[in-house]
Design a protein around this motif. Structure first.
Motif, mmCIF file in Angstrom:
data_model
loop_
_atom_site.group_PDB
_atom_site.id
_atom_site.type_symbol
_atom_site.label_atom_id
_atom_site.label_comp_id
_atom_site.label_asym_id
_atom_site.label_seq_id
_atom_site.Cartn_x
_atom_site.Cartn_y
_atom_site.Cartn_z
ATOM 1 N N GLY A 270 0.734 -1.301 0.081
ATOM 2 C CA GLY A 270 0.013 -0.004 0.077
ATOM 3 C C GLY A 270 0.741 1.213 -0.146
ATOM 4 N N ARG A 271 0.422 2.430 0.227
ATOM 5 C CA ARG A 271 1.051 3.670 0.318
ATOM 6 C C ARG A 271 0.752 4.122 1.598
ATOM 7 N N ARG A 272 2.010 4.259 2.385
ATOM 8 C CA ARG A 272 2.044 4.603 3.722
ATOM 9 C C ARG A 272 2.672 6.045 4.010
ATOM 10 N N LEU A 273 3.916 6.010 3.154
ATOM 11 C CA LEU A 273 4.685 7.081 3.569
ATOM 12 C C LEU A 273 4.541 8.080 2.647
ATOM 13 N N HIS A 274 3.399 9.014 3.014
ATOM 14 C CA HIS A 274 3.001 10.336 2.048
ATOM 15 C C HIS A 274 2.568 11.242 3.355
ATOM 16 N N ASP A 275 2.259 12.663 2.707
ATOM 17 C CA ASP A 275 1.903 13.773 3.772
ATOM 18 C C ASP A 275 0.722 14.385 3.028
ATOM 19 N N VAL A 276 -0.144 13.619 2.285
ATOM 20 C CA VAL A 276 -1.332 14.069 1.898
ATOM 21 C C VAL A 276 -2.452 13.646 3.008
ATOM 22 N N ARG A 277 -3.682 14.602 2.923
ATOM 23 C CA ARG A 277 -4.837 14.233 3.866
ATOM 24 C C ARG A 277 -5.624 13.383 3.178
ATOM 25 N N ASN A 278 -5.904 13.405 1.845
ATOM 26 C CA ASN A 278 -6.913 12.681 1.239
ATOM 27 C C ASN A 278 -6.142 11.773 0.014
ATOM 28 N N PRO A 279 -5.449 10.754 0.422
ATOM 29 C CA PRO A 279 -4.789 9.998 -0.475
ATOM 30 C C PRO A 279 -5.885 9.292 -1.540
ATOM 31 N N PRO A 306 -9.080 3.212 2.064
ATOM 32 C CA PRO A 306 -8.922 4.353 3.212
ATOM 33 C C PRO A 306 -7.821 3.958 3.936
ATOM 34 N N ALA A 307 -7.571 2.509 4.288
ATOM 35 C CA ALA A 307 -6.222 2.256 4.865
ATOM 36 C C ALA A 307 -5.061 2.190 4.068
ATOM 37 N N GLY A 308 -5.197 2.573 2.960
ATOM 38 C CA GLY A 308 -3.698 2.857 2.137
ATOM 39 C C GLY A 308 -3.376 1.604 1.480
ATOM 40 N N ASN A 309 -4.190 0.483 1.487
ATOM 41 C CA ASN A 309 -3.719 -0.768 0.951
ATOM 42 C C ASN A 309 -4.253 -0.800 -0.455
#
Length: 321
Positions: A270-279, A306-309
């Motif tokens: 998934g995407r975990r390492l980011h700084d956006v509030r609405n991935p 929503p969990a980034g998976n």
């Protein structure tokens, strides 16, 4: 006999609740003592941090004012210290508009990035001043912790390169420190490539290792196992043909991706390492209409939950009936 409370009622009124309240009261008392007693007592012989934050997950940004007795030094360093280990980092010292001495610094954390090779634990932040051949060391006082800002982005919770987590903290007496923790075990998606033939996903493993990994694409009652190609240390690629993912009914089918290794452990990319509030909106990927050989047309869209998976949604096209 009065019945003994069980279940949720007991969970809410058990020992955990009083302990949490006691810790909260102790933390509030510590902050009051720090702000009303220790900070005023130490102000004349310490540097006061007007700004301190780690916005990108790996760089400590500092802006401090020196006490009047320190004068205007020739140069300055920020020193990260834990036990006998010390890592100095260059700082800029200059005179402010009111004649005060100010210091700015950007301290990069992580040996992989060419920064200070900090490990897990609490690292004290000190300021070393040089005037001619003389030097002195001051504590850096942090009266207020960083306040999260509003907007479409937020401070990074972890380094986007190493996955290590760094945050600013304070000692009982108000001295600033960096608290570092190791990267959490995760499989970070680095690239998703969608074609008419299939979906290819590149990932990197953080905070752990996967021995002999294999990939599984899972939908309701369906499973597709795929081999995993190694791209280098802790980097892998998996590809799945879309011909095996055609929906069996009129409803969309959601395929989740899981990486498993020879020990039986599993992790979801998934995407975990980011700084956006609405991935979900920022990392939206294009949809593709395809017609697998021997199957009706369908729409394929990789996306993040929503969990980034990572999830691949396959929907039969309406005209395919």
């Amino acid at each position: 006999m009065t019945p003994r409370p069980t279940g949720p009622a007991m969970a809410g009124g058990g020992a955990g609740g009083p302990r949490r309240r006691l810790r909260a009261r102790a933390a509030a008392l510590r902050i009051r003592l720090m702000l009303r007693l220790f900070v005023p007592l130490r102000r004349k012989r310490t540097a006061l941090l007007h700004y301190a934050a780690i916005l990108d997950g790996q760089t400590v940004n500092l802006h401090a004012q020196l006490p009047p007795a320190a004068g205007l030094p020739d140069r300055a360093e920020i020193v990260l210290r834990r036990g006998r280990r010390r890592y100095p980092c260059e700082a800029r010292v200059y005179e402010g508009p009111a004649g005060e001495a100010l210091v700015d610094a950007a301290v990069l954390l992580g040996a992989e990035l060419g920064g200070a090779p900090v490990g897990t634990g609490r690292w004290r932040l000190r300021l070393r001043l040089y005037s001619g051949r003389r030097s002195r060391t001051l504590s850096l006082i942090l009266p207020e912790p960083p306040v999260p800002y509003e907007g479409p982005t937020k401070p990074m919770e972890a380094s986007p390169v190493t996955g290590e987590r760094h945050r600013l903290g304070r000692s009982f007496r108000g001295s600033a420190r960096v608290v570092s923790t190791a990267a959490r075990a995760a499989v970070e998606v680095t690239k998703v490539h969608l074609t008419h033939a299939g979906v290819t996903v590149d990932v990197r493993v953080l905070g752990t290792s996967l021995e002999g990994p294999r990939a599984e694409f899972l939908a309701a009652g369906r499973r597709i196992e795929q081999a995993v190609e190694s791209l280098g240390p802790d980097r892998f690629r998996v590809a799945v043909p879309l011909s095996g993912m055609t929906p069996r009914g009129g409803r969309p089918e959601h395929w989740d991706v899981v990486l498993r290794d020879s020990t039986g452990r599993s992790l979801r990319p998934g995407r975990r390492l980011h700084d956006v509030r609405n991935p979900l909106r920022v990392f939206a990927m294009r949809r593709l209409a395809i017609t697998p050989q021997g199957h009706p047309p369908m729409i394929v869209q990789p996306r993040y939950t929503p969990a980034g998976n990572l999830r691949v949604t396959c929907t039969r096209m309406p005209e395919a009936g």
